[in-house]
Design a protein around this motif. Sequence first.
Motif, mmCIF file in Angstrom:
data_model
loop_
_atom_site.group_PDB
_atom_site.id
_atom_site.type_symbol
_atom_site.label_atom_id
_atom_site.label_comp_id
_atom_site.label_asym_id
_atom_site.label_seq_id
_atom_site.Cartn_x
_atom_site.Cartn_y
_atom_site.Cartn_z
ATOM 1 N N VAL A 113 -26.313 -20.107 -15.194
ATOM 2 C CA VAL A 113 -26.008 -21.447 -15.236
ATOM 3 C C VAL A 113 -24.708 -21.192 -14.641
ATOM 4 O O VAL A 113 -23.513 -20.918 -15.405
ATOM 5 N N GLY A 114 -24.530 -22.315 -13.535
ATOM 6 C CA GLY A 114 -23.265 -22.430 -13.202
ATOM 7 C C GLY A 114 -23.943 -23.890 -12.349
ATOM 8 O O GLY A 114 -24.208 -24.886 -12.227
ATOM 9 N N ASP A 115 -21.906 -24.603 -12.061
ATOM 10 C CA ASP A 115 -22.403 -26.482 -12.161
ATOM 11 C C ASP A 115 -21.527 -26.065 -9.555
ATOM 12 O O ASP A 115 -21.995 -26.808 -9.681
ATOM 13 N N GLN A 116 -21.936 -24.247 -9.023
ATOM 14 C CA GLN A 116 -21.324 -24.377 -7.967
ATOM 15 C C GLN A 116 -22.360 -23.983 -7.633
ATOM 16 O O GLN A 116 -22.506 -22.824 -7.562
ATOM 17 N N LEU A 117 -22.562 -24.194 -6.699
ATOM 18 C CA LEU A 117 -23.790 -23.574 -5.566
ATOM 19 C C LEU A 117 -22.736 -22.217 -4.841
ATOM 20 O O LEU A 117 -23.331 -20.968 -4.936
ATOM 21 N N LEU A 133 -28.580 -24.789 -11.702
ATOM 22 C CA LEU A 133 -27.297 -25.319 -11.517
ATOM 23 C C LEU A 133 -27.378 -26.065 -12.020
ATOM 24 O O LEU A 133 -28.372 -27.141 -12.748
ATOM 25 N N VAL A 134 -25.893 -26.664 -12.549
ATOM 26 C CA VAL A 134 -26.006 -28.108 -13.777
ATOM 27 C C VAL A 134 -25.019 -28.855 -12.812
ATOM 28 O O VAL A 134 -24.492 -28.900 -11.824
ATOM 29 N N LYS A 135 -25.216 -30.064 -13.289
ATOM 30 C CA LYS A 135 -23.999 -31.032 -12.993
ATOM 31 C C LYS A 135 -22.602 -31.069 -12.691
ATOM 32 O O LYS A 135 -22.791 -30.456 -14.561
ATOM 33 N N PHE A 167 -31.703 -33.157 -10.101
ATOM 34 C CA PHE A 167 -31.322 -32.537 -12.110
ATOM 35 C C PHE A 167 -32.154 -33.277 -12.726
ATOM 36 O O PHE A 167 -32.178 -34.504 -12.776
ATOM 37 N N LYS A 168 -32.767 -32.229 -13.469
ATOM 38 C CA LYS A 168 -33.742 -32.856 -14.507
ATOM 39 C C LYS A 168 -32.900 -32.630 -15.530
ATOM 40 O O LYS A 168 -31.829 -32.406 -15.374
ATOM 41 N N GLU A 169 -33.913 -33.037 -16.258
ATOM 42 C CA GLU A 169 -33.694 -33.466 -18.087
ATOM 43 C C GLU A 169 -33.861 -31.723 -18.664
ATOM 44 O O GLU A 169 -33.752 -31.185 -19.646
ATOM 45 N N THR A 170 -34.931 -30.993 -17.895
ATOM 46 C CA THR A 170 -35.328 -29.785 -18.234
ATOM 47 C C THR A 170 -35.289 -28.972 -17.176
ATOM 48 O O THR A 170 -35.219 -29.408 -16.490
#
Length: 174
Positions: A113-117, A133-135, A167-170
Amino acid sequence: MIFRPRYTIDTIYHLDTDVLHQMGIKAVFSDLDNTLLAWNEFETAKKMDQLNRRLAAAGVTLVVISNNNALRVGKVLNPYHIEFVAKARKPLPFAITKKREEMGLTKKQVMMVGDQLITDIQAGNLAGVESVLVKPLIETDKWNTRINRFLEKIIFFFLAISHRVSFKETLKNG
């Protein structure tokens, strides 16, 4: 595509342990800055601790895979007894693969899990594990990350041509 996340979610804190269990995930490997913690704030450490406890109660191990040095990462994570790999050299997949093998896990049992592609998602994809991918937790970045964010805008443009990234919540397919 090497930069395409398998899944997207708005924040790592919305990971559902029931979904992780259904997927067969035994370890969540996570970036630190702007994924678990705002890079310039340490107050979010309690939220990180709660996530770690929630995952552990479900039989899932949280491991931080960071490009930062061990002193910086350990200062944040050691009080919470969270495992980490420092100087991971993402986007290279070696740190992810080595830690996964040390834990005796298959590729399908690990999620990155990370915020950068360019660093996190590429490293996860090259290692053959599930990528999420997370915000970013905050909109500002350290100076060296700003370069990656500029390049990411170009990558997002090309990803959006064939497949809109949202981006989704789940957890849902990216």
